[in-house]
Enzyme design. Structure first.
Site, PDB file in Angstrom:
ATOM      1  N   ASP A 141      11.747   3.247   6.065  1.00 42.70           N
ATOM      2  CA  ASP A 141      10.382   3.248   6.638  1.00 42.70           C
ATOM      3  C   ASP A 141      10.897   2.960   8.201  1.00 42.70           C
ATOM      4  O   ASP A 141      10.306   3.556   9.086  1.00 42.70           O
ATOM      5  CB  ASP A 141       9.275   2.404   6.303  1.00 42.70           C
ATOM      6  N   LEU A 188       0.779  -1.181   0.031  1.00 44.91           N
ATOM      7  CA  LEU A 188       0.055  -0.097  -0.044  1.00 44.91           C
ATOM      8  C   LEU A 188       0.840   1.433   0.088  1.00 44.91           C
ATOM      9  O   LEU A 188       2.042   1.376   0.653  1.00 44.91           O
ATOM     10  CB  LEU A 188      -0.870   0.085   1.319  1.00 44.91           C
ATOM     11  N   ASP A 246       6.726  -1.893  13.065  1.00 46.65           N
ATOM     12  CA  ASP A 246       5.823  -1.760  12.022  1.00 46.65           C
ATOM     13  C   ASP A 246       5.299  -2.846  11.725  1.00 46.65           C
ATOM     14  O   ASP A 246       5.979  -3.811  11.095  1.00 46.65           O
ATOM     15  CB  ASP A 246       6.559  -1.115  10.986  1.00 46.65           C
TER      16      ASP A 246
HETATM   17  N1  LIG Z   1      -7.441  -1.395   3.321  1.00 50.23           N
HETATM   18  C1  LIG Z   1      -6.389  -2.237   3.509  1.00 50.23           C
HETATM   19  N2  LIG Z   1      -6.062  -2.746   2.357  1.00 50.23           N
HETATM   20  C2  LIG Z   1      -4.816  -3.841   2.618  1.00 50.23           C
HETATM   21  N3  LIG Z   1      -4.437  -3.858   3.654  1.00 50.23           N
HETATM   22  C3  LIG Z   1      -4.848  -3.679   4.714  1.00 50.23           C
HETATM   23  C4  LIG Z   1      -5.918  -2.779   4.897  1.00 50.23           C
HETATM   24  N4  LIG Z   1      -6.086  -2.219   6.127  1.00 50.23           N
HETATM   25  C5  LIG Z   1      -5.174  -2.983   6.881  1.00 50.23           C
HETATM   26  N5  LIG Z   1      -4.515  -3.742   6.021  1.00 50.23           N
HETATM   27  C6  LIG Z   1      -3.694  -4.582   6.563  1.00 50.23           C
HETATM   28  O1  LIG Z   1      -2.269  -3.850   6.525  1.00 50.23           O
HETATM   29  C7  LIG Z   1      -1.122  -4.718   6.251  1.00 50.23           C
HETATM   30  C8  LIG Z   1      -0.696  -3.607   5.373  1.00 50.23           C
HETATM   31  O2  LIG Z   1       0.030  -2.617   6.182  1.00 50.23           O
HETATM   32  P1  LIG Z   1       0.811  -1.368   5.787  1.00 50.23           P
HETATM   33  O3  LIG Z   1      -0.061  -0.509   4.966  1.00 50.23           O
HETATM   34  O4  LIG Z   1       1.485  -0.951   6.819  1.00 50.23           O
HETATM   35  O5  LIG Z   1       1.849  -2.170   4.635  1.00 50.23           O
HETATM   36  P2  LIG Z   1       2.612  -1.811   3.563  1.00 50.23           P
HETATM   37  O6  LIG Z   1       2.811  -0.467   3.444  1.00 50.23           O
HETATM   38  O7  LIG Z   1       2.445  -2.757   2.569  1.00 50.23           O
HETATM   39  O8  LIG Z   1       3.987  -2.425   4.547  1.00 50.23           O
HETATM   40  P3  LIG Z   1       5.450  -2.341   3.994  1.00 50.23           P
HETATM   41  O9  LIG Z   1       5.903  -1.074   4.477  1.00 50.23           O
HETATM   42  O10 LIG Z   1       5.983  -3.345   5.191  1.00 50.23           O
HETATM   43  O11 LIG Z   1       5.649  -2.817   2.574  1.00 50.23           O
HETATM   44  C9  LIG Z   1      -1.679  -5.809   5.520  1.00 50.23           C
HETATM   45  O12 LIG Z   1      -0.992  -7.026   5.908  1.00 50.23           O
HETATM   46  C10 LIG Z   1      -3.247  -5.859   5.724  1.00 50.23           C
HETATM   47  O13 LIG Z   1      -3.419  -6.934   6.548  1.00 50.23           O
HETATM   48  C1  LIG Z   2      11.324  -4.646   5.562  1.00 50.83           C
HETATM   49  C2  LIG Z   2      10.436  -3.847   4.938  1.00 50.83           C
HETATM   50  C3  LIG Z   2      10.096  -4.226   3.356  1.00 50.83           C
HETATM   51  C4  LIG Z   2       9.412  -3.107   5.757  1.00 50.83           C
HETATM   52  O1  LIG Z   2       8.523  -2.393   4.999  1.00 50.83           O
HETATM   53  C5  LIG Z   2      11.270  -2.611   4.339  1.00 50.83           C
HETATM   54  O2  LIG Z   2      11.673  -1.831   5.509  1.00 50.83           O
HETATM   55  C6  LIG Z   2      12.493  -3.013   3.378  1.00 50.83           C
HETATM   56  O3  LIG Z   2      12.216  -3.374   2.420  1.00 50.83           O
HETATM   57  N1  LIG Z   2      13.643  -2.911   4.108  1.00 50.83           N
HETATM   58  C7  LIG Z   2      14.965  -3.303   3.282  1.00 50.83           C
HETATM   59  C8  LIG Z   2      15.548  -4.483   4.042  1.00 50.83           C
HETATM   60  C9  LIG Z   2      16.193  -3.957   5.527  1.00 50.83           C
HETATM   61  O4  LIG Z   2      15.329  -3.223   6.184  1.00 50.83           O
HETATM   62  O5  LIG Z   2      17.124  -4.574   6.009  1.00 50.83           O
HETATM   63  K   LIG Z   3       5.372   0.259   6.270  1.00 50.73           K
END
Ligand SMILES: Nc1ncnc2c1ncn2[C@@H]1O[C@H](COP(=O)(O)OP(=O)(O)OP(=O)(O)O)[C@@H](O)[C@H]1O
Ligand SMILES: CC(C)(CO)[C@@H](O)C(=O)NCCC(=O)O
Ligand SMILES: [K+]
Length: 279
Positions: free
Chosen positions: A101, A11, A120
């Site tokens: 992040d 996302l 996170d």
């Molecule tokens: N509307 C939504 N759509 C998708 N996932 C959602 C939603 N709301 C909550 N979630 C949950 O949030 C999680 C994704 O969280 P977040 O948005 O922090 O992830 P991300 O940005 O993909 O994470 P990362 O930074 O690790 O890639 C998913 O595992 C899901 O379970």
């Molecule tokens: C671990 C994630 C995917 C979490 O969003 C991100 O922080 C990332 O791609 N990190 C690079 C690998 C590391 O942090 O060691």
């Molecule tokens: K994140």
């Protein structure tokens, strides 16, 4: 307006913040993909005077996003993991390899609480530690709830854990595939975070304030016995302190920051750990 972007693996989250009042005007999320469509995916860029970006997506996604934004926005700031910033020393041997992040979360957590454990809960669950002197000692990366579920391939990927459901129910043995999977991954995530937190506090002899963020922070929070706070805007907080633009930000205030959480007593953390190792 300031546009803050947190581009994750799954996302991409955005929010619009007013420069004068420092108030958040709107926010949203779209799937991370190749191209942003202003006016559709994100707000109209006409009102945006500066953009701040945290991105862990593929390099091309970031490059294309920045190229697009630079055509319409005068100032575009992209956060990077560095060896040192704002009193924190990056614990990675190659600091730029730490996901930005995680770095921004650690910086925000340190600003809020001094030493901290920043968790996170997104696509991955990351757990990072900053000691009271500002030393980031490294962290842990665990698959997130959705990834764990998908990797099982049991046809349960679309049945999410009900974020409003009773946490106690999630701790009971499942009596269907969906429940067995949901309860299993919930246990895996919450016990991993709890164990990691206790181990590291024990190793360094300090109970650190525990902060949770990310899409699954609320649900994980409800299964966490250790005292903690949920801070949905923790990564944005990192962007604010790296690139302060509003008056409030220049004064060191992060929007939506909770009050600094009280760390539990170290003896309590150690007692929990001792109990675990006796099992
Ligand atoms: N509307 C939504 N759509 C998708 N996932 C959602 C939603 N709301 C909550 N979630 C949950 O949030 C999680 C994704 O969280 P977040 O948005 O922090 O992830 P991300 O940005 O993909 O994470 P990362 O930074 O690790 O890639 C998913 O595992 C899901 O379970
Ligand atoms: C671990 C994630 C995917 C979490 O969003 C991100 O922080 C990332 O791609 N990190 C690079 C690998 C590391 O942090 O060691
Ligand atoms: K994140």
């Amino acid at each position: 307006m300031i546009l803050d972007l947190d581009i994750g693996n799954t996302l991409s989250k955005w929010r619009l913040k007013e420069v004068e009042s420092s108030e958040i005007r709107s926010r949203g999320a779209v799937w991370t993909r190749e191209e942003w469509r202003p006016g559709a995916d994100i707000p109209d860029l006409d009102v945006v005077e500066a953009v701040r970006i945290s991105s862990v997506a593929r390099r091309e996604v970031l490059e294309e996003t920045v190229a697009l934004l630079r055509r319409c926005v005068p100032r575009v700031y992209v956060a990077r993991s560095t060896r040192q910033a704002l009193g924190v020393t990056n614990g990675y041997d190659q600091p730029w390899q730490l996901g930005v992040d995680r770095w921004l979360g650690a910086l925000a957590g340190y600003q809020l609480a001094g030493g901290c454990c920043a968790v996170d809960c997104g696509s991955a669950i990351t757990v990072d530690f900053v000691l009271p002197g500002g030393s980031h000692v490294g962290g842990y990366i665990v698959p997130g709830l959705r990834l764990m579920k998908e990797s099982l391939k049991l046809g349960t990927r679309n049945v999410a854990i009900d974020p409003e459901g009773e946490a106690d129910t999630l701790l009971t043995p499942g009596r269907s595939t969906v429940d067995a999977v949901n309860h299993g991954i919930y246990m895996a995530a919450t016990s991993a975070v709890q164990r990691i937190y206790s181990e590291v506090c024990d190793q360094y002899g300090v109970a650190l304030p525990l902060l949770l963020t990310g899409g699954d922070a609320r649900v994980v929070s409800r299964g966490m016995p250790a005292a903690h706070v949920v801070w949905p805007d923790m990564v944005y907080g990192g962007l604010e302190i790296c690139f302060p633009l509003t008056r409030a930000e220049r004064a060191g205030r992060m929007s939506g920051a909770p009050s600094a959480p009280q760390a539990p007593a170290l003896e309590k953390v150690r007692a929990g750990l001792a109990f675990t190792s006796l099992l």
